[in-house]
Write a protein that holds these residues in place. Sequence first.
Motif, PDB file in Angstrom:
ATOM      1  N   SER A 188      -1.817   3.162  -8.739  1.00 17.85           N
ATOM      2  CA  SER A 188      -1.065   4.016  -7.820  1.00 17.85           C
ATOM      3  C   SER A 188      -0.600   3.171  -6.632  1.00 17.85           C
ATOM      4  CB  SER A 188      -1.884   5.219  -7.325  1.00 17.85           C
ATOM      5  OG  SER A 188      -2.796   4.842  -6.311  1.00 17.85           O
ATOM      6  N   TRP A 189       0.321   3.707  -5.853  1.00 14.78           N
ATOM      7  CA  TRP A 189       0.816   2.963  -4.691  1.00 14.78           C
ATOM      8  C   TRP A 189      -0.301   2.717  -3.690  1.00 14.78           C
ATOM      9  CZ3 TRP A 189       4.944   0.212  -4.971  1.00 14.78           C
ATOM     10  CH2 TRP A 189       6.043   0.628  -5.725  1.00 14.78           C
ATOM     11  N   GLN A 190      -1.148   3.713  -3.489  1.00 12.61           N
ATOM     12  CA  GLN A 190      -2.232   3.569  -2.525  1.00 12.61           C
ATOM     13  C   GLN A 190      -3.194   2.464  -2.966  1.00 12.61           C
ATOM     14  OE1 GLN A 190      -4.466   7.124  -1.738  1.00 12.61           O
ATOM     15  NE2 GLN A 190      -5.909   6.078  -0.400  1.00 12.61           N
ATOM     16  N   LEU A 204      -2.585   0.013  -4.985  1.00 15.75           N
ATOM     17  CA  LEU A 204      -1.878  -1.270  -4.939  1.00 15.75           C
ATOM     18  C   LEU A 204      -1.831  -1.799  -3.512  1.00 15.75           C
ATOM     19  CD1 LEU A 204      -0.478  -3.182  -6.876  1.00 15.75           C
ATOM     20  CD2 LEU A 204       1.631  -1.910  -6.542  1.00 15.75           C
ATOM     21  N   GLY A 205      -1.600  -0.907  -2.553  1.00 13.86           N
ATOM     22  CA  GLY A 205      -1.588  -1.292  -1.144  1.00 13.86           C
ATOM     23  C   GLY A 205      -2.947  -1.748  -0.651  1.00 13.86           C
ATOM     24  N   GLU A 206      -4.018  -1.191  -1.226  1.00 13.77           N
ATOM     25  CA  GLU A 206      -5.366  -1.621  -0.849  1.00 13.77           C
ATOM     26  C   GLU A 206      -5.684  -3.003  -1.414  1.00 13.77           C
ATOM     27  OE1 GLU A 206      -7.804   1.531  -2.337  1.00 13.77           O
ATOM     28  OE2 GLU A 206      -7.183   2.925  -0.765  1.00 13.77           O
ATOM     29  N   ARG A 207      -5.179  -3.295  -2.606  1.00 11.82           N
ATOM     30  CA  ARG A 207      -5.451  -4.586  -3.236  1.00 11.82           C
ATOM     31  C   ARG A 207      -4.572  -5.694  -2.682  1.00 11.82           C
ATOM     32  NH1 ARG A 207      -6.828  -0.660  -6.464  1.00 11.82           N
ATOM     33  NH2 ARG A 207      -8.516  -0.895  -7.957  1.00 11.82           N
ATOM     34  N   ILE A 208      -3.325  -5.358  -2.378  1.00 11.76           N
ATOM     35  CA  ILE A 208      -2.382  -6.322  -1.805  1.00 11.76           C
ATOM     36  C   ILE A 208      -1.776  -5.644  -0.577  1.00 11.76           C
ATOM     37  CG2 ILE A 208      -0.348  -7.733  -2.168  1.00 11.76           C
ATOM     38  CD1 ILE A 208      -0.845  -7.464  -5.191  1.00 11.76           C
ATOM     39  N   ASN A 209      -2.179  -6.079   0.597  1.00 12.06           N
ATOM     40  CA  ASN A 209      -1.743  -5.431   1.830  1.00 12.06           C
ATOM     41  C   ASN A 209      -0.335  -5.897   2.208  1.00 12.06           C
ATOM     42  OD1 ASN A 209      -1.686  -3.914   4.107  1.00 12.06           O
ATOM     43  ND2 ASN A 209      -3.059  -5.222   5.281  1.00 12.06           N
ATOM     44  N   ILE A 210       0.648  -5.250   1.589  1.00  9.77           N
ATOM     45  CA  ILE A 210       2.055  -5.535   1.851  1.00  9.77           C
ATOM     46  C   ILE A 210       2.695  -4.213   2.268  1.00  9.77           C
ATOM     47  CG2 ILE A 210       4.228  -6.329   0.876  1.00  9.77           C
ATOM     48  CD1 ILE A 210       2.651  -7.944  -1.146  1.00  9.77           C
ATOM     49  N   ARG A 211       3.468  -4.263   3.320  1.00 11.32           N
ATOM     50  CA  ARG A 211       4.054  -3.039   3.886  1.00 11.32           C
ATOM     51  C   ARG A 211       4.876  -2.248   2.864  1.00 11.32           C
ATOM     52  NH1 ARG A 211       4.922  -0.714   8.769  1.00 11.32           N
ATOM     53  NH2 ARG A 211       6.877   0.407   9.025  1.00 11.32           N
ATOM     54  N   CYS A 212       5.558  -2.936   1.963  1.00  9.29           N
ATOM     55  CA  CYS A 212       6.382  -2.209   0.986  1.00  9.29           C
ATOM     56  C   CYS A 212       5.530  -1.404   0.001  1.00  9.29           C
ATOM     57  CB  CYS A 212       7.321  -3.154   0.240  1.00  9.29           C
ATOM     58  SG  CYS A 212       6.522  -4.321  -0.853  1.00  9.29           S
ATOM     59  N   PHE A 213       4.209  -1.661  -0.035  1.00  5.83           N
ATOM     60  CA  PHE A 213       3.302  -0.869  -0.866  1.00  5.83           C
ATOM     61  C   PHE A 213       2.609   0.232  -0.077  1.00  5.83           C
ATOM     62  CE2 PHE A 213       2.370  -4.805  -3.718  1.00  5.83           C
ATOM     63  CZ  PHE A 213       3.594  -4.665  -4.324  1.00  5.83           C
ATOM     64  N   HIS A 270       3.881   1.709   3.109  1.00  5.17           N
ATOM     65  CA  HIS A 270       4.733   2.588   3.920  1.00  5.17           C
ATOM     66  C   HIS A 270       5.983   2.971   3.141  1.00  5.17           C
ATOM     67  CE1 HIS A 270       2.213   0.594   6.906  1.00  5.17           C
ATOM     68  NE2 HIS A 270       2.406   1.665   7.646  1.00  5.17           N
ATOM     69  N   ASP A 271       6.049   4.217   2.702  1.00  5.70           N
ATOM     70  CA  ASP A 271       7.186   4.753   1.959  1.00  5.70           C
ATOM     71  C   ASP A 271       7.555   3.854   0.776  1.00  5.70           C
ATOM     72  OD1 ASP A 271       9.131   6.658   1.431  1.00  5.70           O
ATOM     73  OD2 ASP A 271      10.639   5.629   2.647  1.00  5.70           O
ATOM     74  N   PRO A 272       6.608   3.639  -0.157  1.00  5.94           N
ATOM     75  CA  PRO A 272       6.851   2.703  -1.256  1.00  5.94           C
ATOM     76  C   PRO A 272       7.814   3.238  -2.310  1.00  5.94           C
ATOM     77  CG  PRO A 272       4.757   3.790  -1.555  1.00  5.94           C
ATOM     78  CD  PRO A 272       5.284   4.238  -0.217  1.00  5.94           C
ATOM     79  N   SER A 273       8.555   2.325  -2.905  1.00  5.29           N
ATOM     80  CA  SER A 273       9.399   2.638  -4.057  1.00  5.29           C
ATOM     81  C   SER A 273       9.560   1.359  -4.870  1.00  5.29           C
ATOM     82  CB  SER A 273      10.770   3.163  -3.621  1.00  5.29           C
ATOM     83  OG  SER A 273      11.557   2.117  -3.099  1.00  5.29           O
ATOM     84  N   ILE A 274       9.892   1.528  -6.124  1.00  7.70           N
ATOM     85  CA  ILE A 274      10.094   0.372  -6.998  1.00  7.70           C
ATOM     86  C   ILE A 274      11.250  -0.473  -6.460  1.00  7.70           C
ATOM     87  CG2 ILE A 274      10.803  -0.353  -9.317  1.00  7.70           C
ATOM     88  CD1 ILE A 274       7.989   0.679  -9.386  1.00  7.70           C
ATOM     89  N   LYS A 275      12.340   0.171  -6.096  1.00  8.21           N
ATOM     90  CA  LYS A 275      13.533  -0.547  -5.652  1.00  8.21           C
ATOM     91  C   LYS A 275      13.262  -1.384  -4.398  1.00  8.21           C
ATOM     92  CE  LYS A 275      18.368   0.122  -4.431  1.00  8.21           C
ATOM     93  NZ  LYS A 275      19.458   1.074  -4.254  1.00  8.21           N
ATOM     94  N   SER A 276      12.650  -0.800  -3.385  1.00  6.05           N
ATOM     95  CA  SER A 276      12.405  -1.549  -2.150  1.00  6.05           C
ATOM     96  C   SER A 276      11.369  -2.650  -2.365  1.00  6.05           C
ATOM     97  CB  SER A 276      11.957  -0.615  -1.023  1.00  6.05           C
ATOM     98  OG  SER A 276      10.696  -0.043  -1.314  1.00  6.05           O
ATOM     99  N   SER A 277      10.374  -2.382  -3.206  1.00  4.31           N
ATOM    100  CA  SER A 277       9.355  -3.385  -3.481  1.00  4.31           C
ATOM    101  C   SER A 277       9.944  -4.566  -4.238  1.00  4.31           C
ATOM    102  CB  SER A 277       8.204  -2.773  -4.276  1.00  4.31           C
ATOM    103  OG  SER A 277       7.578  -1.771  -3.519  1.00  4.31           O
ATOM    104  N   LEU A 278      10.798  -4.292  -5.216  1.00  5.32           N
ATOM    105  CA  LEU A 278      11.438  -5.381  -5.960  1.00  5.32           C
ATOM    106  C   LEU A 278      12.303  -6.243  -5.048  1.00  5.32           C
ATOM    107  CD1 LEU A 278      12.483  -3.615  -9.283  1.00  5.32           C
ATOM    108  CD2 LEU A 278      10.746  -5.392  -8.991  1.00  5.32           C
ATOM    109  N   LYS A 279      13.027  -5.603  -4.155  1.00  2.00           N
ATOM    110  CA  LYS A 279      13.882  -6.333  -3.221  1.00  2.00           C
ATOM    111  C   LYS A 279      13.041  -7.282  -2.365  1.00  2.00           C
ATOM    112  CE  LYS A 279      17.406  -5.513   0.280  1.00  2.00           C
ATOM    113  NZ  LYS A 279      18.172  -4.502   1.018  1.00  2.00           N
ATOM    114  N   PHE A 280      11.911  -6.794  -1.856  1.00  2.00           N
ATOM    115  CA  PHE A 280      11.028  -7.618  -1.036  1.00  2.00           C
ATOM    116  C   PHE A 280      10.385  -8.736  -1.853  1.00  2.00           C
ATOM    117  CE2 PHE A 280       6.730  -8.513   0.546  1.00  2.00           C
ATOM    118  CZ  PHE A 280       7.051  -9.015   1.797  1.00  2.00           C
TER     119      PHE A 280
END
Length: 71
Positions: A27-29, A31-40, A42-52
Motif C-alpha cells: 500500500s502507499w502507506q 511503501l512510505g514507511e519503508r522508503i521515506n519519499i514525499r511522493c509516497f 503526501h498525495d501519492p499516485s503512480i504518475k507523480s511517483s514515476l515522474k520523481f
Amino acid sequence: MTVHQPNNPLHGKKLADILEFLVQKYSWQGLGERINIRCFTHDPSIKSSLKFLRKTPWAREKVEQLYLDSL
C-alpha cells in the motif's frame, strides 16, 4: 537490438510495473514507511511517483532494491 542480461533480475521490468507491484503488496502507506519519499507519503499516485523516480537515481535505486527484496 536487444542485449540479453541473464544476471540482471530487473532486465525487462518496467519501473511502472515495479511500482504497481510494490503498491499492491505494501500500500502507499507501507511503501512510505519503508522508503521515506514525499511522493509516497503526501498525495501519492503512480504518475507523480514515476515522474520523481525517473529524475532521481538514488530514489529509484531504493525502490528497485525493495522490489528485489520483496520477491
